[in-house]
Design a protein around this motif. Structure first.
Motif, PDB file in Angstrom:
ATOM      1  N   SER A  95       0.861  -1.186   0.000  1.00 38.86           N
ATOM      2  CA  SER A  95       0.000   0.000   0.000  1.00 38.86           C
ATOM      3  C   SER A  95       0.902   1.241   0.000  1.00 38.86           C
ATOM      4  CB  SER A  95      -0.952  -0.032   1.197  1.00 38.86           C
ATOM      5  OG  SER A  95      -0.231  -0.050   2.409  1.00 38.86           O
ATOM      6  N   ASN A  96       0.325   2.432   0.148  1.00 43.98           N
ATOM      7  CA  ASN A  96       1.110   3.684   0.031  1.00 43.98           C
ATOM      8  C   ASN A  96       2.256   3.748   1.035  1.00 43.98           C
ATOM      9  OD1 ASN A  96      -1.449   4.501  -1.362  1.00 43.98           O
ATOM     10  ND2 ASN A  96      -0.299   6.418  -1.514  1.00 43.98           N
ATOM     11  N   ASN A  97       3.479   3.809   0.516  1.00 40.18           N
ATOM     12  CA  ASN A  97       4.669   3.902   1.363  1.00 40.18           C
ATOM     13  C   ASN A  97       5.027   5.350   1.647  1.00 40.18           C
ATOM     14  OD1 ASN A  97       6.993   1.246   1.194  1.00 40.18           O
ATOM     15  ND2 ASN A  97       4.872   1.062   0.539  1.00 40.18           N
ATOM     16  N   TYR A  98       5.677   5.561   2.791  1.00 40.28           N
ATOM     17  CA  TYR A  98       6.224   6.883   3.119  1.00 40.28           C
ATOM     18  C   TYR A  98       7.438   6.644   4.015  1.00 40.28           C
ATOM     19  CZ  TYR A  98       4.201   6.256   7.732  1.00 40.28           C
ATOM     20  OH  TYR A  98       3.918   5.747   8.989  1.00 40.28           O
ATOM     21  N   GLY A  99       8.307   7.678   4.110  1.00 45.68           N
ATOM     22  CA  GLY A  99       9.515   7.537   4.927  1.00 45.68           C
ATOM     23  C   GLY A  99      10.668   8.268   4.256  1.00 45.68           C
TER      24      GLY A  99
END
Ligand code: NAD
Ligand code: DAU
Length: 330
Positions: free
Chosen positions: A171-175
Motif C-alpha cells: 500500500s502507500n509507502n512513506y519515509g
C-alpha cells in the motif's frame, strides 16, 4: 544471499537494500536506470555494486546477473500516477516490457527466485472493506494498468516455465528518501518553504499508509518464505484521508492551515485503498510503525536532510512542479 535488486536506487528499493545489507549481510547488485527518481546517493556507504542500465536492456541485465544471483527483486518502475496521466509511454516500456526482459533473463539463467514488487492500485478503488489477494484486478490509471500488466506476465512465467515467482503488493509507502513528487514529501517540503499545499479535489480520498521499513521487512518475508506463484498483500496499519495527512504535516512543521489550497482533482482519482494482509501475517510479518509515529519521524528526516533534497528541488523537479501545479497555484 546474493541479490540483484532492480530499481534499488529509488525510494523503497534503497531502503530495502539498506535492510538487506545491514540486517541480513547480503551481497547486493543494484541495476538502476537512474531516472529522475533514482539517486545513487541513496546507496552511499552500503558497499553495493551499482550497474547503471535499464531493465529493458537484456545486455545490462546479463551484466548485472554476472556469475549468477540467488534471487532477483524487481522494484524498477515508473511510479507516479500523475506522470502516467500526462505521459503513459514510459510506464508501459518499463513496467511491462522491462518486467518481461527480467523474467526472460531469470528463466534463461535459472535464477531460483523472482520477486516482483507491485501495488494495491492494481485492485482499483474500494469504498468499504479491504482487498484480498483474490480481489479482481481492475486498475484505473495508466500507472496501475502497467503494473497489473507486469504482474500478469510474472504469473505467466510460473505457469508456463515453472520460474519460482512471488509478488508482493504494497500500500502507500512513506519515509526517508522518497522523491518529493509524492503526497507526503511534497507537502513536507512545501510547508518548510511556506509554499501552498495543493490538495486534490475535496481532500477526502483515503490511503492506507505503510512505513517504508515495514514494507522492506514484508518483502523479506515474501522473499524468504512466500510460496511460488503466490501474491502477498503488504498493507499499512492505518488509513487516513489526504486532508488529515496534510494537517498532520502542518502540525509537525509548526505551519498554519492557511497554506492549504484545494486544486482541481486528479482525473480518474481512486477514492480509497485498503489492503488486507492476513496472508503476509501468516508468514510471520506485521507492521511495526503506526502512522502517527512514522509521519513524525518522516517530517524530522526531511527537516534534518536538506543536503539530500536541495539538489532535487532545484533540478528536473522544479520544471515538473511548474508544469504540473503552476496554473493551479498561480
Ligand atoms: P521510485 O520512483 O522512487 O523508484 C523507482 C526506481 O526505479 C528508481 O531508482 C528509477 O531510477 C528506477 N527505474 C525506473 N525505470 C527504470 C528502468 N527502465 N530500468 C531500471 N531502473 C529503472 O519508486 P518507489 O516508490 O521506490 O517504488 C518502487 C516499486 O514499488 C515500484 O515498482 C512501485 O510500483 C512499487 N510500489 C510503490 C509504492 C509507493 O507507495 N511508493 C507502493 C507499492 C508499490
Ligand atoms: O498505493 C500504492 C501507490 O501509492 C504506489 O503504487 C504508487 O507508486 C505511489 O505513487 C502511490 O500512489 P498514489 O497516487 O496513492 O500516491 P500520491 O502520493 O501521488 O498521492 C496520494 C494521495 O494524495 C492521492 O489521493 C492524491 C493526493 N495528492 C497527491 C499529490 C501529489 C494530492 O492531493 N496532492 C498532491 O499534490
Amino acid at each position: 544471499m546474493k541479490l540483484l535488486v532492480c530499481g534499488g536506487a529509488g525510494f523503497i528499493g534503497s531502503n530495502f537494500v539498506r535492510q538487506r545489507v545491514n540486517d541480513h549481510g547480503d551481497e547486493v547488485v543494484v541495476l538502476d536506470a537512474l531516472t529522475y527518481a533514482g539517486r545513487p546517493e541513496n546507496l552511499e556507504g552500503l558497499g553495493v555494486t551499482l550497474v547503471h542500465g535499464e531493465i529493458q536492456n537484456a545486455e545490462k541485465v546479463a551484466e548485472a546477473i554476472g556469475d549468477g544471483v540467488d534471487a532477483i527483486v524487481n522494484f524498477a518502475a515508473e511510479t507516479h500516477v500523475d506522470r502516467s496521466i500526462s505521459g503513459p509511454d514510459a510506464f508501459v516500456e518499463t513496467n511491462v516490457r522491462g518486467s518481461l526482459v527480467l523474467l526472460e533473463a531469470a528463466r534463461e539463467r535459472e535464477v531460483k527466485r523472482y520477486v516482483q514488487i507491485s501495488t494495491d492500485e492494481v485492485y482499483g478503488s474500494i469504498e468499504e472493506g479491504s482487498f484480498t489477494e483474490e480481489s479482481p484486478i481492475v486498475p484505473s490509471s495508466p500507472y496501475s494498468a502497467s503494473k497489473a500488466g507486469g504482474d500478469l506476465l510474472v504469473q505467466s512465467y510460473l505457469h508456463t516455465y515453472g520460474l519460482e515467482t512471488v509478488i508482493a503488493r504494497g500500500s502507500n509507502n512513506y519515509g526517508p528518501y522518497q522523491y518529493p513528487e509524492k503526497l507526503i514529501p511534497l507537502m513536507v517540503l512545501n510547508a518548510l518553504h511556506d509554499d501552498k499545499l495543493p490538495v486534490y479535489g475535496d481532500g477526502l480520498n483515503v490511503r492506507n499508509w505503510l512505513y517504508v521499513e515495514d514494507f522492506g521487512r514484508g518483502i523479506s518475508h515474501v522473499l524468504g518464505h512466500g510460496a511460488p506463484g503466490e501474491v502477498y498483500n503488504v498493507g499499512g496499519p492505518d488509513e487516513s484521508t489526504n486532508i488529515e495527512v496534510v494537517k498532520g504535516i502542518l502540525k509537525h512543521t509548526g505551519k498554519d492551515e492557511s497554506l492549504i489550497e484545494y486544486v482541481t482533482d486528479r482525473p480518474g482519482h481512486d477514492r480509497r485503498y485498503s489492503l488486507g494482509s492476513e496472508k503476509a501475517r501468516a508468514l510471520g510479518w506485521s507492521a511495526q510503525v503506526r502512522f502517527e509515529e512514522g509521519l513524525e519521524k518522516t517530517v524530522a528526516w526531511y527537516r534534518d536532510n536538506t543536503a539530500w533534497w536541495e539538489p532535487i528541488r532545484s533540478g528536473e523537479y522544479r520544471e515538473y512542479y511548474e508544469r504540473h501545479y503552476g496554473r493551479a497555484l498561480g
